[in-house]
Design an enzyme around this catalytic site. Sequence first.
Site, short mmCIF file in Angstrom:
data_model
loop_
_atom_site.label_atom_id
_atom_site.label_comp_id
_atom_site.label_asym_id
_atom_site.label_seq_id
_atom_site.Cartn_x
_atom_site.Cartn_y
_atom_site.Cartn_z
N ASP A 425 0.87 -1.18 0.00
CA ASP A 425 0.00 0.00 0.00
C ASP A 425 0.90 1.23 0.00
O ASP A 425 2.10 1.13 0.28
CB ASP A 425 -0.87 -0.03 1.26
CG ASP A 425 -1.78 1.18 1.37
OD1 ASP A 425 -2.27 1.66 0.34
OD2 ASP A 425 -2.00 1.65 2.50
N LYS A 426 0.37 2.39 -0.33
CA LYS A 426 1.19 3.61 -0.31
C LYS A 426 0.99 4.41 0.97
O LYS A 426 1.89 4.58 1.77
CB LYS A 426 0.88 4.50 -1.52
CG LYS A 426 1.73 5.77 -1.55
CD LYS A 426 1.33 6.68 -2.67
CE LYS A 426 0.07 7.46 -2.35
NZ LYS A 426 0.26 8.48 -1.29
N THR A 427 -0.26 4.85 1.18
CA THR A 427 -0.51 5.74 2.31
C THR A 427 -0.35 5.02 3.63
O THR A 427 -1.02 4.03 3.90
CB THR A 427 -1.93 6.33 2.20
OG1 THR A 427 -2.07 6.95 0.93
CG2 THR A 427 -2.17 7.36 3.29
N GLU A 534 -8.95 14.58 7.75
CA GLU A 534 -9.99 15.43 8.33
C GLU A 534 -9.40 16.37 9.37
O GLU A 534 -9.72 17.55 9.42
CB GLU A 534 -11.07 14.55 8.97
CG GLU A 534 -12.01 13.92 7.97
CD GLU A 534 -13.47 14.06 8.41
OE1 GLU A 534 -13.83 13.44 9.41
OE2 GLU A 534 -14.20 14.82 7.77
N THR A 719 -2.27 1.42 -4.88
CA THR A 719 -2.76 2.58 -4.14
C THR A 719 -4.06 3.09 -4.73
O THR A 719 -4.38 2.85 -5.89
CB THR A 719 -1.70 3.71 -4.15
OG1 THR A 719 -2.22 4.85 -3.48
CG2 THR A 719 -1.32 4.10 -5.56
N ARG A 830 -5.52 4.04 -8.25
CA ARG A 830 -6.99 4.09 -8.24
C ARG A 830 -7.59 2.69 -8.10
O ARG A 830 -8.61 2.37 -8.72
CB ARG A 830 -7.51 4.73 -9.53
CG ARG A 830 -7.16 6.19 -9.74
CD ARG A 830 -7.97 7.08 -8.84
NE ARG A 830 -7.99 8.45 -9.29
CZ ARG A 830 -8.52 9.45 -8.59
NH1 ARG A 830 -9.06 9.20 -7.41
NH2 ARG A 830 -8.50 10.67 -9.05
#
Length: 1224
Positions: A425-427, A534, A719, A830
């Site tokens: 994963d990236k984030t 957020e 990602t 995406r």
Amino acid sequence: MAGWRGSRSRLGGGGDTGGMAMTEHVSSSRTVRLGRVQPQAPGHRTVFCNDREANALAKFKGNSVSTTKYDVLTFLPKGLFEQFRRVANLYFLMISILSCTPVSPVSPITNVLPLSLVLLVSLIKEAWEDWKRFQNDMAINNTPVDVLLDQKWISVPWKKLQVGDIIRVKQDGYFPADLLFLASPNPDGVCYTETANLDGETNLKIRKALEKTWDYVTPERVSEFKGEVQCEQPNNSLYTFTGNLIIQNQTLPLSPNQILLRGCSLRNTEFIVGAVIFTGHETKVMMNAMKIPSKRSTLEKKLDKLILTLFCVLFCMCLLGAVGSGIFINRKYYYLEFSKNSDAQSNPDNRFAVAALTMFTLITLYSPIIPISLYVSVEMIKFIQSTQFINNDLHMYHFESNTPALARTSNLNEELGQVEYIFSDKTGTLTRNLMEFFKCSIGGEIYGTGISEIEIGTAQRNGMKVEVQKSSDVTHEKGFNFDDARLMRGAWRNEPNPDLCKEFFRCLAICHTVLPEGEDSPEKIRYQAASPDEAALVTAAKNFGFFFFKRTPTTIYVRESHVERMGKVEDVPYEILNVLEFNSTRKRQSVVCRYSNGRLVLYCKGADTVIYERLADRDNELKRTSREHLEEFGAAGLRTLCLAYRDLSSEVYESWNEKYIQAKSSLRDREKKLDEVAELIEKELVLIGCTAIEDKLQEGVPTCIETLSKAGIKIWVLTGDKMETAINIAYACKLINNSMKQFIISSETDAVREVEDRGDQVELARFMKENVKNELKRCYEEALQYLRTGSETKLALVIDGKCLMYALDPSLRVMLLNLSLNCNAVVCCRVSPLQKAQVTSLVKKGAKRITLSIGDGANDVSMIQAAHVGVGISGQEGMQAVMASDFAIAQFRFLTDLLLVHGRWSYLRICKVVTYFFYKNLMFTLTQFWFTFHTGFSGQRFYDDWFQSLYNVIFTALPVIVLGIFEKDVSASLSKKYPELYKEGIRNTFFKWRVIAIWAFFAIYQSLVFYHFVTASSITGMNKAGKMFGLWDVSTMAFTCVVVTVNLRLLMMSNTITRWHHVTVGGSILAWFIFVFIYSGIVLPKDQENIYFVIYVLMSTIYFYLTLLLVPIAALFCDFIYQGAQRWFFPYDYQIVQEIHRHEPDASKVGLLEIGNQLTPDEARRYAIMQLPGEKSKHTGFAFDSPGYESFFASQAGVFVPQKAWDVARRASMKSRPKTSRKN
């Protein structure tokens, strides 16, 4: 969406599909109405609050929970069933049964004892683990909670709660069941909960009771409460709930906001009053307590094939002996007294029966060829590797978060040494998931002058020098790293679009689900957010002068500065009418609010793709400019969000709100209906602008990826971000560089947009599939050209989610796989969580390669579980990824140590353990096999029963465990300095059939030496009384040579020899002599007095000592020659590294400081504290330091390297060279 992922979608995404599927049987849940029992509809359950008698007829489950596997009655049968599910144990049970029959040549104790010991150890382990679970269950079930009985709060244990009970939970207490939240002392009936036990998130969640139940606080008032709850059946969806509360002839819709789940805790609230809805194993948390999919390592599967091969060898040996027995038996051997009156196995007239019975006899006799203690030894070794080495490695300890590495399973240690593909994963995995508001675009104007890490990396890649200059008065706090005076301190009033600026700031301050904590001052307030994005957006609004400081269930309070005039500060309340929450389908969040002047506004923020679809048909220039800005932000590696608003008339809102309330009250498909209703109002939006948030790379990620690439590991990044962002992150990580040939397959082309504009979905799908097929074909042909020409150019593939969806079609996936496998790096952007799992499975099953998935969020769980090895990062997004993983680490860079050090060592150790077991048992059995040829294939045993029983469990057991724990070819530092060494694991160098064949050859050779040398030399041997040696004298001599030789052979195959090697090898040989001295001195029954006084007779002769000296030397001579020739002429990679560093006295101290993730002074100090005096390793000349967990002081101890004979010979033929001095 790019730049913003709400926790609800990430954590609840998997629950909706199975939410209503897990229904109770109709008969188990009944309701009471008008004095008669009525069957309940299967779709929902009815609960009568505060009415135990009515609920008793429904027979709801109790609140007692049990996580144990066994109880007193089922432990033995179920435990034995679990053990005999293993084919090996079943095989040994069969052998044990055979040994109890008359055809067995050995005593039953020979096979029954080892099997009993193995089963006893396994059952004790199972019982201990289950006892711990039972104690934990008892502690939880007996936790007290206040229940309303006879208008009083009575303390009762959790296990006595019933569905429908009204209970009170105090601050910091845990909810004992799934509750309907009725009331709390807080205004507006709110409470704050922490869900760390569910998903690891420590952010507080707000829950709000229905207004009708706010005043049910005191016991007198609560006792009057008589409500009826109609809700969904128990299911495992944590973040959804559908139900209605019928009270005072009113039907009120219930949502997850009114549900308090078992296991969560109450925070910042004095107490709450709730009604029990689901109990015990029907609570959502217990229904989620599913086991992680069982995984077996590839090496373990190959071990099964080896065991099967051994069984085939056993069958062939027995078949040969059985045929030989049928041929051999004949009356001409009159002295053997064969006759018709003999037993069936000695009757020459029925040769077939003789052969058949001899077959079973020999199966029992040769059964040790399959080692019974192998599985127990391997499990013990893996357990120690995990708990003592991986979990305690300070190189994988994260100082800032106080997080060590955690091996959640020990089954896959060696799999870590064979990984060829990493899916990341990236984030939060490659990046820190610490979001900072960095830039924005408002009304077509870009604000923010900072330069991101990715931009700096891109500039450096192009040979440009970048100097980062910041204003002296720049504001920087956690979540806000924005540098542009035009928007600060009210300066936005002088901008071309001050009204849009105002809407932008209000959207940031109002459209969210953040909870404020602490004092209402900008310096001391803390924001509890569902996601870091957020929190960053709300923090940005605060710094721009729109300070969100208070929230109630219906109102948000914002302290606005410089709105009406410069310097004026005003607290403005905004009434929140509706919140349309984020989920992975909607990819947006909206809030309908009412200003104090009556203005109705819908604020919406979300991914650019979904916002642009819903914009009003105007301001096309603003749309075009903003899209350019979005692409610019994406190229800088920033996470983007679009902001929009819509003014609503009272009529439009009231009409829509009726539909919204109706959808919210629906018991079936509520989520779907709410999404459909949201679509009705989230249209005709006015674009305000977009935000850009920076998520910086984790420390050491580029170095780690570069090192892993050198090790032959291919890394894929999966990602949800935009293609530009993903590509730039890949560049910054050194995953992709300009020297690579890049294949880009994207749906963002003019041709695709043209088909999209027509609105025909069928045509779009057909066009996309054909387009993806052509692109894959073109890229694959081009890749083949590069490979055929022998070009050293590396290949990289970048593909987006839409194209990937078609590429994963069964007709195209083979083409995608072939292209991907020829690429050194793949970036999928995406992509959805499901697509992540599909891509992982494609390589795992299609290419048959070892895969590893690493992620930090709940949306990575499916990918983690789909791979051979799952690694969770304990980061900012909760613990769901960790809870689903096999190994947990705090930072991506720790993969270097996990794979190149622990993975490689574990693979090497397990390979050596398995092959050594294979060798020693095959060799032992073959000595018995050769004896069979001298006994007319009668099945006469060569060894005493007790010798055979204890060979595996005592005389050769401990040294191999020490080998599996401490074996190390090169140091940790050299493993990382030469990452190419890892390729030996990818190629499975140490567990090929060729390696097994070599061990088999030496086992055969040594068995021949033992049998023929000992028997031939004993022909002329005599004891002091002048008697010739008998069978038991010869077999005891042979067994002594076997025990000595196999233990010495273990030392020859060890690269590192520690004190424990000496203790266990010497102890095993000593244990044999102690045993045989005692056993030979005991007077046994007539039929068992095989070796009475044998050892004393043997040791009184010179024959014993000459044989004990010469036979092991003769047996090991070929091994010695082979090892020297192999190392000299056909060295493994690690042996070359050993030769390179042979002149270093000890590299352990240097190695600790050579690693990629350098120790900080704090880490070095903590390391020094843990340097307790430990095992000082001595080495055989193949490896030169002990790992950090063995001894940090190895170099200071002055341990030098004893040389081996062929090394001395080799150096004598070479030019001498001066020793290199070690640099301090």
